[in-house]
Design a protein around this motif. Structure first.
Motif, mmCIF file in Angstrom:
data_model
loop_
_atom_site.group_PDB
_atom_site.id
_atom_site.type_symbol
_atom_site.label_atom_id
_atom_site.label_comp_id
_atom_site.label_asym_id
_atom_site.label_seq_id
_atom_site.Cartn_x
_atom_site.Cartn_y
_atom_site.Cartn_z
ATOM 1 N N SER A 98 29.389 48.957 43.404
ATOM 2 C CA SER A 98 28.462 49.931 43.116
ATOM 3 C C SER A 98 28.968 51.162 41.803
ATOM 4 O O SER A 98 30.081 51.534 42.250
ATOM 5 C CB SER A 98 28.194 50.790 44.487
ATOM 6 O OG SER A 98 27.457 50.159 45.409
ATOM 7 N N GLY A 99 28.062 51.460 40.947
ATOM 8 C CA GLY A 99 28.465 52.556 40.072
ATOM 9 C C GLY A 99 29.450 52.151 38.826
ATOM 10 O O GLY A 99 29.826 51.060 38.913
ATOM 11 N N LYS A 100 30.014 53.237 38.390
ATOM 12 C CA LYS A 100 30.973 52.698 37.006
ATOM 13 C C LYS A 100 32.266 52.906 37.725
ATOM 14 O O LYS A 100 32.646 54.212 38.285
ATOM 15 C CB LYS A 100 30.453 53.546 36.136
ATOM 16 C CG LYS A 100 31.407 53.511 34.692
ATOM 17 C CD LYS A 100 31.056 54.412 33.621
ATOM 18 C CE LYS A 100 31.646 54.130 32.455
ATOM 19 N NZ LYS A 100 31.239 55.096 31.220
ATOM 20 N N ILE A 101 33.194 52.497 37.242
ATOM 21 C CA ILE A 101 34.823 52.665 37.588
ATOM 22 C C ILE A 101 35.269 53.199 36.456
ATOM 23 O O ILE A 101 35.381 52.842 35.489
ATOM 24 C CB ILE A 101 35.237 51.261 37.970
ATOM 25 C CG1 ILE A 101 34.621 50.725 39.197
ATOM 26 C CG2 ILE A 101 36.784 51.378 38.213
ATOM 27 C CD1 ILE A 101 35.011 49.147 39.848
ATOM 28 N N SER A 139 40.742 42.323 36.275
ATOM 29 C CA SER A 139 39.976 42.846 35.048
ATOM 30 C C SER A 139 38.974 43.682 35.822
ATOM 31 O O SER A 139 38.463 43.428 36.832
ATOM 32 C CB SER A 139 39.336 41.906 34.121
ATOM 33 O OG SER A 139 38.569 40.959 34.509
ATOM 34 N N VAL A 140 38.437 44.547 35.129
ATOM 35 C CA VAL A 140 37.454 45.560 35.545
ATOM 36 C C VAL A 140 36.476 45.759 34.091
ATOM 37 O O VAL A 140 36.731 45.657 33.176
ATOM 38 C CB VAL A 140 37.995 46.950 35.997
ATOM 39 C CG1 VAL A 140 36.762 47.634 36.304
ATOM 40 C CG2 VAL A 140 38.772 46.915 37.052
ATOM 41 N N ARG A 147 25.958 48.896 38.138
ATOM 42 C CA ARG A 147 27.181 48.177 38.900
ATOM 43 C C ARG A 147 28.323 47.850 37.971
ATOM 44 O O ARG A 147 27.934 47.907 36.595
ATOM 45 C CB ARG A 147 26.742 47.005 39.487
ATOM 46 C CG ARG A 147 25.975 46.981 40.778
ATOM 47 C CD ARG A 147 25.365 45.648 41.248
ATOM 48 N NE ARG A 147 24.454 44.909 40.378
ATOM 49 C CZ ARG A 147 24.035 43.866 40.815
ATOM 50 N NH1 ARG A 147 24.289 43.096 41.767
ATOM 51 N NH2 ARG A 147 23.261 43.142 39.982
ATOM 52 N N SER A 148 29.581 47.690 38.577
ATOM 53 C CA SER A 148 30.801 47.012 37.962
ATOM 54 C C SER A 148 30.997 45.686 38.282
ATOM 55 O O SER A 148 30.776 45.340 39.576
ATOM 56 C CB SER A 148 31.895 48.058 37.715
ATOM 57 O OG SER A 148 31.154 49.566 37.208
ATOM 58 N N ASN A 369 34.251 36.413 30.905
ATOM 59 C CA ASN A 369 35.428 36.670 31.477
ATOM 60 C C ASN A 369 36.718 36.575 30.754
ATOM 61 O O ASN A 369 37.716 36.314 30.889
ATOM 62 C CB ASN A 369 35.567 35.729 32.745
ATOM 63 C CG ASN A 369 34.196 35.788 33.856
ATOM 64 O OD1 ASN A 369 33.875 36.787 33.874
ATOM 65 N ND2 ASN A 369 34.325 34.634 34.240
ATOM 66 N N SER A 370 36.590 37.241 29.260
ATOM 67 C CA SER A 370 37.789 37.217 28.584
ATOM 68 C C SER A 370 38.627 38.329 28.828
ATOM 69 O O SER A 370 38.279 39.154 29.608
ATOM 70 C CB SER A 370 37.216 37.691 27.257
ATOM 71 O OG SER A 370 36.514 36.519 26.369
ATOM 72 N N ASP A 371 39.925 37.991 28.775
ATOM 73 C CA ASP A 371 41.164 39.136 29.103
ATOM 74 C C ASP A 371 41.929 39.153 27.788
ATOM 75 O O ASP A 371 43.153 39.480 28.053
ATOM 76 C CB ASP A 371 41.881 38.612 30.254
ATOM 77 C CG ASP A 371 42.353 37.424 30.087
ATOM 78 O OD1 ASP A 371 42.183 36.596 29.002
ATOM 79 O OD2 ASP A 371 42.929 36.823 31.199
#
Length: 616
Positions: A98-101, A139-140, A147-148, A369-371
């Motif tokens: 939930s929400g922004k991280i 990753s984030v 959502r995040s 899903n790049s990193d």
């Protein structure tokens, strides 16, 4: 006479009544209180006496840690991270939070030893035995408006996939609360993963329906279910009919309450009910099925219907973003481009810079899903006034569905959208031979058909290029470095008018299914061609072995369809460099695009190309 005058003076100078006195007194008290508040809030009179020490007493069961209390006094309230859903993929675990991280937060994934079947007891026993494994997140990313997504490593052996999430340094109590209330883990094989509002309908993306690829399916097999909270207990549920279905996409009518108030639909969860072969569209909702019949035949039929009407697991929520709001034709971009990629950030600068010169005005990058630092590259391009947006698309092997989703987004901004990869470059041989300038050629091409009553797609053939004798990536980019290709063209790619697509949004990556009455146009190879730098130096090419993004294309490691054009001829299933790789796939030396790029884009003094320049 005197007595009469005395009576008048009494009336004139009569003292205040008790009620009048109290009202005046109340007014004075209110004014004094307001003055006191202004005095206390003023920066000129700060309260910093040695005796002023505010104390906050926190009970032992509080979910707030000491660090969160400290942050709250500094204007930053750190609430616990609430994991809404978990999805288990073959190579990682995805958490929807939930929400922004805050990107500055150091996060840990917490894995609990599987002691029994009760998640609450797992938590308590793990706490007592100190049997909790901490691993840093992979990753984030921001996901949608509320959502995040957080990617965690696969759980260690004998540890639960019901992973908790917390900030590094916080106590276990701080972030195990979500596990006590939500310990569900969805399997990626069968679930609803995405949804979008499209006019009076909802477009829902589903994994596990096993519909036949590349063709439409019967929509009467499906219904959509909309709700909040726990559908089986206390949440409301609305059900609507499906109007179209194909591959991983089901389109349903929106409930009237949502259709009339789309702005209030934020966060409503959506799923699909699959009815199999029965006429489920006439049956009541699962929660409403309460038929009791003494006949065993009817009982068995009701049980079968109830099983068929079970809603699929879902993490999809409606999000009515501004990008889905329609614009008039005059306010749309003439030409846009959409692609899906994984770890191809270094290729973006050349691909975007070159095609922007050809006339592409808007870019939709679906990041799978790049990193590799792709966000930094996109921010740099945005600083240089390229209109690029990155959309987090965490769903693996869903390129067709991702392109359908992108078509929805782009339709309200663009007249034409090109769907092609970052190793594919458009080239105009005829204009190059004539010595004509190439700027905006692509935009001019599609603009000729923007008002057509029949043409809704422009297809261009592709030439596949090989390593061209190179052993390391070319320093000036693929358009200049790779100059040897196969003789015959392979496949094609397309620009489409998103307003003219079939309602199923059916596509096979290379092209879409169009609305009835519209057709595609094949452009002659002499006029326009795509240089597909498919077989690059081994250092670059071997990344393809990790995973392919298309749903219906076999991964390189799998021993299937080895003769398909989607695979490299003669290449096995392991990422081992074949002998003489640098000399393979070379039948025709073709320097056309290289010469075209150098003639039009190279600096006349240094010879450098725009994508080589460092950001000032």
């Amino acid at each position: 006479m005197d007595s009469e005058q005395r009576r008048k003076r009494k009336r004139i100078y009569r003292p205040y009544s008790r009620a009048q006195f109290l009202s005046v007194r109340s007014l004075i008290l209110c004014l004094s209180f307001l003055v006191c508040l202004l005095f206390l809030s003023s920066d000129r009179f700060p309260i910093r006496t040695p005796s002023f020490h505010p104390v906050l007493s926190v009970p032992s069961f509080s979910i707030l840690s000491k660090s969160s209390i400290h942050d709250s006094f500094h204007g930053k309230l750190r609430l616990p991270l609430r994991v809404e859903d978990r999805v288990l993929f073959p190579d990682h675990l995805l958490l929807l939070v939930s929400g922004k991280i805050d990107q500055a937060d150091k996060l840990d994934c917490l894995y609990y030893n599987v002691m029994n079947d009760n998640p609450s007891e797992i938590v308590e026993e793990s706490k007592e035995k100190d049997d909790i494994v901490h691993q840093g997140v992979l990753s984030v990313d921001e996901y949608d408006g509320f959502r995040s997504v957080v990617r965690c490593p696969i759980p260690p052996r004998n540890y639960s996939a019901a992973v908790a999430l917390g900030r590094r340094g916080d106590g276990v109590d701080y972030y195990t609360r979500s596990l006590r209330t939500n310990h569900t883990v969805h399997s990626w094989d069968r679930m609803v993963y995405e949804a979008a509002i499209d006019g009076k309908t909802a477009v829902v993306f589903v994994k596990g329906l096993n519909l036949r690829p590349h063709r439409e399916s019967d929509p009467t097999q499906f219904r959509c279910q909309f709700g909040l909270g726990n559908w089986n207990k206390d949440g409301f549920v609305l059900m609507t009919e499906a109007v179209a279905a194909a591959q991983e996409v089901v389109r349903c009518s929106l409930p009237k309450s949502i259709r009339n108030n789309p702005d209030k639909a934020q966060g409503i969860r959506v799923t699909v009910v699959h009815g199999g072969e029965t006429d489920v569209e006439r049956e009541p909702m699962p929660s409403a099925v309460r038929t009791h019949n003494s006949r065993s035949y009817d009982n068995r039929r009701n049980q079968r219907r109830h099983k068929e009407n079970v809603a699929m697991p879902s993490v999809a929520k409606l999000y009515n973003s501004k990008s889905y709001q329609k614009k008039g034709e005059e306010g749309k971009y003439e030409l846009c481009a959409c692609t899906m990629l994984w770890n191809q950030a270094p290729a973006l600068r050349e691909w975007i810079t070159y095609h922007a010169w050809l006339g592409v005005e808007r870019w939709f990058i679906y990041d799978n899903n790049s990193d590799d630092g792709i966000q930094d590259v996109i921010e740099e391009l945005d600083f240089q006034d390229y209109n690029v947006s990155r959309h987090t698309w965490p769903w693996i092997k869903t390129q067709e569905a991702g392109f359908s989703h992108c078509a929805l987004r782009a339709r309200n901004e663009c007249k034409w959208v090109g769907f092609f990869d970052v190793d594919e470059f458009y080239y105009f041989p005829r204009h190059h031979r004539r010595g004509s300038m190439g700027q905006n050629l692509l935009r001019s091409l599609v603009a000729n058909y923007s008002s057509s009553r029949t043409i809704a797609e422009i297809r261009t053939a592709c030439h596949s290029f090989g390593p061209s004798g190179l052993s390391s990536p070319p320093s000036q980019g693929v358009t200049v470095g790779y100059t040897c290709r196969l003789q015959s063209p392979e496949r094609h790619k397309s620009f489409v008018r998103p307003d003219m697509l079939n309602e199923t949004l059916l596509n096979v990556v290379h092209h879409f299914q169009l609305r009835r009455g519209f057709r595609y146009l094949n452009v002659p190879e002499s006029s326009i061609i795509i240089n597909h730098y498919k077989y690059q130096v081994w250092e670059t090419f071997r990344a393809k072995f990790f995973r392919r993004v298309a749903t219906y294309v076999v991964d390189w490691q799998e021993n299937q369809n080895q003769g398909s054009k989607d695979r490299a001829p003669g290449l096995g299933t392991e990422a081992i460099e074949p002998p003489n790789w640098r000399l393979q796939f070379c039948e025709v030396w073709d320097t056309g695009l290289r010469d075209f790029v150098l003639a039009n884009l190279a600096d006349p003094v240094t010879g450098g190309l725009p994508w080589e320049k460092a950001l000032l």
